[in-house]
Design a protein around this motif. Sequence first.
Motif, PDB file in Angstrom:
ATOM      1  N   GLY A  88       0.763  -1.306   0.105  1.00 43.98           N
ATOM      2  CA  GLY A  88       0.162  -0.093  -0.065  1.00 43.98           C
ATOM      3  C   GLY A  88       0.931   1.170   0.026  1.00 43.98           C
ATOM      4  O   GLY A  88       0.306   2.294   0.448  1.00 43.98           O
ATOM      5  N   LEU A  89       2.109   1.385  -0.623  1.00 40.97           N
ATOM      6  CA  LEU A  89       3.033   2.589  -0.328  1.00 40.97           C
ATOM      7  C   LEU A  89       2.916   3.274  -1.630  1.00 40.97           C
ATOM      8  O   LEU A  89       2.437   3.005  -2.609  1.00 40.97           O
ATOM      9  CB  LEU A  89       4.529   1.724  -0.244  1.00 40.97           C
ATOM     10  N   ASP A  90       2.792   4.556  -1.095  1.00 40.65           N
ATOM     11  CA  ASP A  90       3.036   5.612  -2.195  1.00 40.65           C
ATOM     12  C   ASP A  90       4.445   5.830  -2.820  1.00 40.65           C
ATOM     13  O   ASP A  90       5.199   5.813  -1.870  1.00 40.65           O
ATOM     14  CB  ASP A  90       2.610   7.014  -1.573  1.00 40.65           C
ATOM     15  N   VAL A  91       4.477   5.574  -4.176  1.00 38.81           N
ATOM     16  CA  VAL A  91       5.790   5.469  -4.524  1.00 38.81           C
ATOM     17  C   VAL A  91       6.730   6.633  -4.394  1.00 38.81           C
ATOM     18  O   VAL A  91       7.998   6.424  -4.087  1.00 38.81           O
ATOM     19  CB  VAL A  91       5.553   5.171  -6.055  1.00 38.81           C
ATOM     20  N   ALA A  92       6.194   7.782  -4.669  1.00 35.81           N
ATOM     21  CA  ALA A  92       7.047   9.111  -4.579  1.00 35.81           C
ATOM     22  C   ALA A  92       7.553   9.360  -3.059  1.00 35.81           C
ATOM     23  O   ALA A  92       8.844   9.621  -3.024  1.00 35.81           O
ATOM     24  CB  ALA A  92       6.482  10.235  -5.058  1.00 35.81           C
ATOM     25  N   SER A  93       6.866   8.926  -2.165  1.00 34.16           N
ATOM     26  CA  SER A  93       7.213   9.234  -0.786  1.00 34.16           C
ATOM     27  C   SER A  93       8.032   8.356  -0.418  1.00 34.16           C
ATOM     28  O   SER A  93       8.831   8.426   0.462  1.00 34.16           O
ATOM     29  CB  SER A  93       5.798   9.550   0.124  1.00 34.16           C
ATOM     30  N   THR A  94       7.853   7.147  -0.850  1.00 31.30           N
ATOM     31  CA  THR A  94       8.864   5.874  -0.439  1.00 31.30           C
ATOM     32  C   THR A  94      10.224   6.124  -1.030  1.00 31.30           C
ATOM     33  O   THR A  94      11.093   5.773  -0.220  1.00 31.30           O
ATOM     34  CB  THR A  94       8.241   4.390  -0.959  1.00 31.30           C
ATOM     35  N   LEU A  95      10.289   6.625  -2.170  1.00 36.61           N
ATOM     36  CA  LEU A  95      11.407   6.851  -2.775  1.00 36.61           C
ATOM     37  C   LEU A  95      12.244   7.980  -1.921  1.00 36.61           C
ATOM     38  O   LEU A  95      13.365   7.887  -1.601  1.00 36.61           O
ATOM     39  CB  LEU A  95      11.476   7.216  -4.199  1.00 36.61           C
ATOM     40  N   SER A  96      11.588   9.002  -1.260  1.00 43.46           N
ATOM     41  CA  SER A  96      12.239   9.944  -0.710  1.00 43.46           C
ATOM     42  C   SER A  96      12.673   9.575   0.618  1.00 43.46           C
ATOM     43  O   SER A  96      13.570   9.782   1.154  1.00 43.46           O
ATOM     44  CB  SER A  96      11.017  11.091  -0.457  1.00 43.46           C
ATOM     45  N   THR A  97      11.715   8.743   1.196  1.00 42.19           N
ATOM     46  CA  THR A  97      11.975   7.956   2.503  1.00 42.19           C
ATOM     47  C   THR A  97      13.372   7.159   2.449  1.00 42.19           C
ATOM     48  O   THR A  97      14.141   7.157   3.130  1.00 42.19           O
ATOM     49  CB  THR A  97      10.644   7.345   3.168  1.00 42.19           C
ATOM     50  N   LEU A  98      13.423   6.399   1.566  1.00 39.11           N
ATOM     51  CA  LEU A  98      14.506   5.657   1.290  1.00 39.11           C
ATOM     52  C   LEU A  98      15.846   6.400   1.246  1.00 39.11           C
ATOM     53  O   LEU A  98      16.765   6.041   1.720  1.00 39.11           O
ATOM     54  CB  LEU A  98      14.268   4.929  -0.034  1.00 39.11           C
ATOM     55  N   ARG A  99      15.768   7.480   0.374  1.00 40.95           N
ATOM     56  CA  ARG A  99      16.852   8.492   0.077  1.00 40.95           C
ATOM     57  C   ARG A  99      17.263   8.805   1.361  1.00 40.95           C
ATOM     58  O   ARG A  99      18.526   8.979   1.890  1.00 40.95           O
ATOM     59  CB  ARG A  99      16.580   9.250  -0.978  1.00 40.95           C
ATOM     60  N   ALA A 100      16.450   9.341   2.365  1.00 41.12           N
ATOM     61  CA  ALA A 100      16.660   9.963   3.567  1.00 41.12           C
ATOM     62  C   ALA A 100      17.387   8.950   4.550  1.00 41.12           C
ATOM     63  O   ALA A 100      18.049   9.522   5.371  1.00 41.12           O
ATOM     64  CB  ALA A 100      15.290  10.472   4.207  1.00 41.12           C
ATOM     65  N   HIS A 101      17.162   7.779   4.432  1.00 38.63           N
ATOM     66  CA  HIS A 101      17.628   6.821   4.922  1.00 38.63           C
ATOM     67  C   HIS A 101      19.104   6.167   4.359  1.00 38.63           C
ATOM     68  O   HIS A 101      19.496   5.315   4.846  1.00 38.63           O
ATOM     69  CB  HIS A 101      16.707   5.575   5.381  1.00 38.63           C
ATOM     70  N   GLY A 102      19.566   6.796   3.320  1.00 44.78           N
ATOM     71  CA  GLY A 102      20.793   6.338   2.811  1.00 44.78           C
ATOM     72  C   GLY A 102      20.796   5.385   1.771  1.00 44.78           C
ATOM     73  O   GLY A 102      21.739   4.594   1.707  1.00 44.78           O
ATOM     74  N   ILE A 103      19.559   4.874   1.452  1.00 46.43           N
ATOM     75  CA  ILE A 103      19.368   3.648   0.568  1.00 46.43           C
ATOM     76  C   ILE A 103      19.406   4.327  -0.936  1.00 46.43           C
ATOM     77  O   ILE A 103      18.442   4.961  -1.147  1.00 46.43           O
ATOM     78  CB  ILE A 103      18.248   2.819   1.079  1.00 46.43           C
ATOM     79  N   ARG A 104      20.114   3.711  -1.715  1.00 46.51           N
ATOM     80  CA  ARG A 104      20.167   4.195  -3.031  1.00 46.51           C
ATOM     81  C   ARG A 104      19.049   3.506  -3.609  1.00 46.51           C
ATOM     82  O   ARG A 104      18.642   2.364  -3.406  1.00 46.51           O
ATOM     83  CB  ARG A 104      21.443   3.705  -3.995  1.00 46.51           C
ATOM     84  N   THR A 105      18.385   4.321  -4.587  1.00 42.66           N
ATOM     85  CA  THR A 105      17.087   3.680  -5.458  1.00 42.66           C
ATOM     86  C   THR A 105      17.559   3.424  -7.011  1.00 42.66           C
ATOM     87  O   THR A 105      18.145   4.347  -7.609  1.00 42.66           O
ATOM     88  CB  THR A 105      15.935   4.706  -5.347  1.00 42.66           C
ATOM     89  N   LEU A 106      17.439   2.450  -7.383  1.00 44.40           N
ATOM     90  CA  LEU A 106      17.779   1.975  -8.565  1.00 44.40           C
ATOM     91  C   LEU A 106      16.463   1.417  -9.385  1.00 44.40           C
ATOM     92  O   LEU A 106      16.095   0.527  -9.162  1.00 44.40           O
ATOM     93  CB  LEU A 106      18.876   0.616  -8.640  1.00 44.40           C
TER      94      LEU A 106
END
Lengths: 269, 269
Positions: free
Chosen positions: B174-192
């Motif tokens: 049920g995740l929102d894609v845009a906000s999930t990508l931001s959250t991941l980046r804020a946690h130092g997780i690269r998004t590929l």
Amino acid sequence: MLTNPRADRVRSVRALSKRSVRERTGRFAVEGPQGVREAVRYAAPRVRDVYLTSEAIERHADDIVGPARAAQLWVHEVTPDVLAAMAEADAPQGVLAVVDTAGDSLDDVLAARPRLLVLLTHVRDPGNAGTVIRGADAAGADAVLVSEASVDVLGSKVVRSTAGSLFHLPVVTGLDVASTLSTLRAHGIRTLAADGAGATLLPDADLDGPHCWVMGNEAWGLGEPVRAACDDVVRVPIHGRAESLNLAMAATLCLYASAGRRPSGDPDG
Amino acid sequence: MLTNPRADRVRSVRALSKRSVRERTGRFAVEGPQGVREAVRYAAPRVRDVYLTSEAIERHADDIVGPARAAQLWVHEVTPDVLAAMAEADAPQGVLAVVDTAGDSLDDVLAARPRLLVLLTHVRDPGNAGTVIRGADAAGADAVLVSEASVDVLGSKVVRSTAGSLFHLPVVTGLDVASTLSTLRAHGIRTLAADGAGATLLPDADLDGPHCWVMGNEAWGLGEPVRAACDDVVRVPIHGRAESLNLAMAATLCLYASAGRRPSGDPDG
């Protein structure tokens, strides 16, 4: 314009959904634009008839109708009812072709000095078989070999799940596993059984020379006689708690490991 | 022994084949011995009831019934008719369990400092979703993230095609894609982003630090906004004539490429 869904021609196309009819006539149906486009592009001499609805003729003027006419193929306009009566799939998107079986043989494949092959033994699930053919194509394999007692690769579900790859590389069917393994070895092709019980991990497998991946049945894998007849038994490492990978995923990982070791590994290089 | 296929309890289990009922009750059904065994083994506190036919009780005495009783779960003997009435699948092999939804959250996943994740955006095909969850498990991923407007991962086809992996790692839905990508980046997780139009080839991708693969929809892939929001866009090399790989194959290749770069890449090492 073909308008009668009960015409003999329509019935004879629909009958190709039966394996026995495909074997007797040496023809099979390809449903949907992706498969038909690739058939016209890569196997035009085998395409007997292309059927499209009026709407599909407009939509696929450039990628199907034009090339088909340029290759002097028979292109027939049909009503949506006729196309639905011909097709096995619910939604072939207005496009269907009848194609002659390729009749590829193992001798033909070996004469081309293949570097990378995959042998499917007793594969039963149409989606798996189609996906492996697609993965073999993507990995640059030279051919796919399919044992006897496997799903018919000319059935509509397999054809559809190859996404056109069926027309990109030879697919040899009806092979006896034991004699195929002997023949491959006699031609200097290493045989690598993919099996969760293998002693060699995929990253450590010897993939430098010509070789053939040997994949087992979805449910029961490879039998001991087949594993013993292969040059090595290789397993894909499992890093988590999964017991195994499914057939199509394991085959794709093995084939891509082979592709990655080839000098031509980078298609842009 | 439950013998009445029309009993309220039987109907309430069968009703779990509806997404709305699963969401209202917070429960779902697991059909077949493989999934039930893994649920009992790895998610016993969430297993509410296990139903088996007499034959299945004998066959699975060691791998299901014993562990279920040891975990003080409710184990019910049912007739084959009752099991068939409960199950959505044609052949659940005499075994079914009702399990509470895990309710994993992205915060929980991030708190565990994940190294490898996969985010499925708008995945629609149950077999694809299940196969990616199984592949993520096999590749040692820390969790699977699923966007809103995707197939329900607690539907019977997805559950079955995970082959038990649904109980091996967190699956956040049920995740929102845009906000999930931001959250991941804020946690130092690269998004590929995995996309056939990517400029970076998979063998050249930077997979050293924590990262998340972002996979698109089966038919239309990833939209430009999602690609632009990711740190890199990576493509799996295509060596033959195939246009693309299917979603599950591409995801498995990407996840295994990540697994192969990790210090713990060899599970036996």
